[in-house]
Scaffold this active site. Structure first.
Site, PDB file in Angstrom:
ATOM      1  N   ASN A 103       0.860  -1.186   0.000  1.00 42.70           N
ATOM      2  CA  ASN A 103       0.000   0.000   0.000  1.00 42.70           C
ATOM      3  C   ASN A 103       0.898   1.239   0.000  1.00 42.70           C
ATOM      4  O   ASN A 103       1.470   1.598   1.029  1.00 42.70           O
ATOM      5  CB  ASN A 103      -0.896  -0.049   1.256  1.00 42.70           C
ATOM      6  CG  ASN A 103      -1.724   1.211   1.434  1.00 42.70           C
ATOM      7  OD1 ASN A 103      -1.811   2.043   0.535  1.00 42.70           O
ATOM      8  ND2 ASN A 103      -2.332   1.356   2.608  1.00 42.70           N
ATOM      9  N   TRP A 104       0.984   1.876  -1.153  1.00 43.31           N
ATOM     10  CA  TRP A 104       1.902   3.019  -1.280  1.00 43.31           C
ATOM     11  C   TRP A 104       1.326   4.307  -0.706  1.00 43.31           C
ATOM     12  O   TRP A 104       2.007   5.338  -0.673  1.00 43.31           O
ATOM     13  CB  TRP A 104       2.273   3.235  -2.756  1.00 43.31           C
ATOM     14  CG  TRP A 104       3.079   2.115  -3.344  1.00 43.31           C
ATOM     15  CD1 TRP A 104       3.719   1.116  -2.647  1.00 43.31           C
ATOM     16  CD2 TRP A 104       3.347   1.853  -4.729  1.00 43.31           C
ATOM     17  NE1 TRP A 104       4.356   0.265  -3.520  1.00 43.31           N
ATOM     18  CE2 TRP A 104       4.144   0.692  -4.803  1.00 43.31           C
ATOM     19  CE3 TRP A 104       2.991   2.487  -5.917  1.00 43.31           C
ATOM     20  CZ2 TRP A 104       4.583   0.152  -6.017  1.00 43.31           C
ATOM     21  CZ3 TRP A 104       3.432   1.962  -7.126  1.00 43.31           C
ATOM     22  CH2 TRP A 104       4.219   0.813  -7.168  1.00 43.31           C
ATOM     23  N   LYS A 105       0.074   4.292  -0.322  1.00 42.54           N
ATOM     24  CA  LYS A 105      -0.588   5.484   0.236  1.00 42.54           C
ATOM     25  C   LYS A 105      -0.362   6.691  -0.681  1.00 42.54           C
ATOM     26  O   LYS A 105      -0.289   6.511  -1.896  1.00 42.54           O
ATOM     27  CB  LYS A 105      -0.101   5.734   1.670  1.00 42.54           C
ATOM     28  CG  LYS A 105      -0.240   4.451   2.513  1.00 42.54           C
ATOM     29  CD  LYS A 105      -0.050   4.658   3.978  1.00 42.54           C
ATOM     30  CE  LYS A 105      -0.207   3.320   4.697  1.00 42.54           C
ATOM     31  NZ  LYS A 105      -0.110   3.438   6.152  1.00 42.54           N
ATOM     32  N   HIS A 158      -9.662   0.916   5.363  1.00 43.52           N
ATOM     33  CA  HIS A 158      -8.324   1.140   5.934  1.00 43.52           C
ATOM     34  C   HIS A 158      -8.461   2.141   7.090  1.00 43.52           C
ATOM     35  O   HIS A 158      -9.268   3.075   7.018  1.00 43.52           O
ATOM     36  CB  HIS A 158      -7.378   1.677   4.862  1.00 43.52           C
ATOM     37  CG  HIS A 158      -5.956   1.747   5.342  1.00 43.52           C
ATOM     38  ND1 HIS A 158      -5.510   2.758   6.143  1.00 43.52           N
ATOM     39  CD2 HIS A 158      -4.924   0.891   5.189  1.00 43.52           C
ATOM     40  CE1 HIS A 158      -4.234   2.544   6.449  1.00 43.52           C
ATOM     41  NE2 HIS A 158      -3.853   1.411   5.871  1.00 43.52           N
ATOM     42  N   GLU A 164      -6.839   4.631   7.987  1.00 44.75           N
ATOM     43  CA  GLU A 164      -6.695   6.048   7.636  1.00 44.75           C
ATOM     44  C   GLU A 164      -7.994   6.585   7.018  1.00 44.75           C
ATOM     45  O   GLU A 164      -8.338   7.752   7.195  1.00 44.75           O
ATOM     46  CB  GLU A 164      -5.487   6.237   6.699  1.00 44.75           C
ATOM     47  CG  GLU A 164      -4.189   6.111   7.495  1.00 44.75           C
ATOM     48  CD  GLU A 164      -3.007   5.545   6.733  1.00 44.75           C
ATOM     49  OE1 GLU A 164      -3.001   5.578   5.495  1.00 44.75           O
ATOM     50  OE2 GLU A 164      -2.078   5.043   7.407  1.00 44.75           O
ATOM     51  N   GLU A 203      -5.274  -4.924  10.947  1.00 44.88           N
ATOM     52  CA  GLU A 203      -4.252  -3.897  11.113  1.00 44.88           C
ATOM     53  C   GLU A 203      -4.509  -3.135  12.401  1.00 44.88           C
ATOM     54  O   GLU A 203      -5.321  -2.190  12.424  1.00 44.88           O
ATOM     55  CB  GLU A 203      -4.295  -2.919   9.937  1.00 44.88           C
ATOM     56  CG  GLU A 203      -4.034  -3.566   8.593  1.00 44.88           C
ATOM     57  CD  GLU A 203      -3.499  -2.551   7.596  1.00 44.88           C
ATOM     58  OE1 GLU A 203      -2.370  -2.718   7.158  1.00 44.88           O
ATOM     59  OE2 GLU A 203      -4.207  -1.586   7.302  1.00 44.88           O
ATOM     60  N   GLY A 251       2.541   2.379  10.771  1.00 44.38           N
ATOM     61  CA  GLY A 251       3.480   3.477  10.575  1.00 44.38           C
ATOM     62  C   GLY A 251       4.197   3.913  11.837  1.00 44.38           C
ATOM     63  O   GLY A 251       4.825   4.966  11.863  1.00 44.38           O
ATOM     64  N   SER A 293       3.524  -2.031  10.380  1.00 44.28           N
ATOM     65  CA  SER A 293       4.979  -2.072  10.547  1.00 44.28           C
ATOM     66  C   SER A 293       5.595  -3.429  10.229  1.00 44.28           C
ATOM     67  O   SER A 293       6.533  -3.855  10.911  1.00 44.28           O
ATOM     68  CB  SER A 293       5.365  -1.597  11.951  1.00 44.28           C
ATOM     69  OG  SER A 293       4.941  -0.259  12.147  1.00 44.28           O
ATOM     70  N   GLY A 337       4.876   1.421   4.683  1.00 39.81           N
ATOM     71  CA  GLY A 337       6.205   2.022   4.526  1.00 39.81           C
ATOM     72  C   GLY A 337       7.217   1.129   3.812  1.00 39.81           C
ATOM     73  O   GLY A 337       7.919   1.587   2.892  1.00 39.81           O
TER      74      GLY A 337
HETATM   75  P1  PGA Z   1       2.848   0.353   7.698  1.00 36.29           P
HETATM   76  O1  PGA Z   1       1.380   0.542   7.064  1.00 36.29           O
HETATM   77  O2  PGA Z   1       3.407  -0.943   7.131  1.00 36.29           O
HETATM   78  O3  PGA Z   1       3.617   1.554   7.224  1.00 36.29           O
HETATM   79  O4  PGA Z   1       2.698   0.281   9.173  1.00 36.29           O
HETATM   80  C1  PGA Z   1       0.490  -0.539   6.924  1.00 36.29           C
HETATM   81  C2  PGA Z   1      -0.806  -0.066   6.326  1.00 36.29           C
HETATM   82  O5  PGA Z   1      -1.266   1.029   6.635  1.00 36.29           O
HETATM   83  O6  PGA Z   1      -1.428  -0.786   5.519  1.00 36.29           O
END
Ligand code: PGA
Length: 253
Positions: free
Chosen positions: A11-13, A98, A100, A170, A176, A215, A237
């Site tokens: 997931n490149w966001k 997600h 976010e 998650e 993150g 993470s 990330g």
């Molecule tokens: P992260 O993000 O690996 O940077 O913790 C995971 C995600 O939000 O899918």
């Protein structure tokens, strides 16, 4: 027991430029080629990079998904992107719920369920993300939160829809932050999720893939992926750097 192919999803966001996308996809495509029978590798670029990634992935087993979608198929919704548009540009998966989106964009349970439905309607496989925040975990609410997030979608679409879906656990406190759930902590929740699905339909529960996200890095992936109910990872990330991401893909074999 059902054999479930692992998934490693990047997931490149809201990251990347044309140049970064080009070099990342080229390297990932090459490095993942030998894994194509064993691991499903899926990349989730920003909307604006979807056509480029689609082009670069031609003749590759690596797949593409989008980070969200609008629940409507078309209409006067300025700035939104619909499921049919994503299908048109080669997306096969879409992230739904997600954290976010839930927290920063205030997508509640019913919006998440509508988006999940909209994805299925056009043949996109939703990856339904669920997870508790740190205060919720500290108050012992993890099980309730996950149960509610999953139940609201099961009620909206019925359990059969989960034959075409993936789930990602998650924990919000691990996204993150560099804090990862231990393999045992993650396994406990994955087991609960599978049990909740099994209460509705045992075979569907056994077949559905449940990813861990939060993470995940090259050095902790193997331990997480070794757990019986963890079927791969959703990587944020660490998916923005090809060598590390490929190491995670290899850890899923
Ligand atoms: P992260 O993000 O690996 O940077 O913790 C995971 C995600 O939000 O899918």
């Amino acid at each position: 027991m059902e054999k479930r192919n692992k998934i490693v999803a990047g997931n490149w966001k809201m990251h990347g430029s044309r140049a970064l996308v080009q070099s990342l996809v080229t390297a990932i495509k090459e490095g993942a080629a030998s894994l194509s029978d064993q691991v499903d590798v899926i990349l989730f670029p920003s909307f604006v990079h979807v056509p480029l990634v689609n082009q670069l992935l031609e003749n590759s087993a690596v797949m593409m998904g989008a980070q969200t979608l609008d629940a409507h198929a078309s209409g006067a919704f300025t700035g939104e992107i619909s499921g049919p548009m994503l299908i048109d540009y080669g997306c096969r998966y879409v992230l739904v719920g997600h954290s976010e989106r839930r927290h920063l964009f205030h997508e509640g349970l019913s919006v998440v369920a509508e988006k999940f439905k909209a994805a299925l309607r056009v043949g996109l496989q939703p990856i339904l993300c669920v997870g508790e925040t740190l205060p919720q975990r500290e108050q012992g609410l993890t099980e309730n939160i996950i149960h509610e997030q999953l139940a609201s979608v099961i009620e909206a679409v019925s359990i059969d829809a989960f034959q075409q879906a993936v789930i990602a656990y998650e924990p919000v406190w691990a996204i993150g932050t560099g804090l990862t759930a231990t393999p045992d902590e993650a396994q406990t929740v994955h087991r609960l999720i599978r049990q909740q699905l099994a209460d509705c339909h045992r075979d569907i529960a056994n077949a559905v893939r449940i990813l861990y996200g939060g993470s995940v890095k090259a050095d902790n992936a193997k331990g997480l992926f070794a757990m019986p109910d963890i079927d791969g990872g959703l990587i944020g990330g660490a998916s923005l750097e090809a060598t590390g991401f490929l190491a995670i893909c290899h850890a899923a074999v």
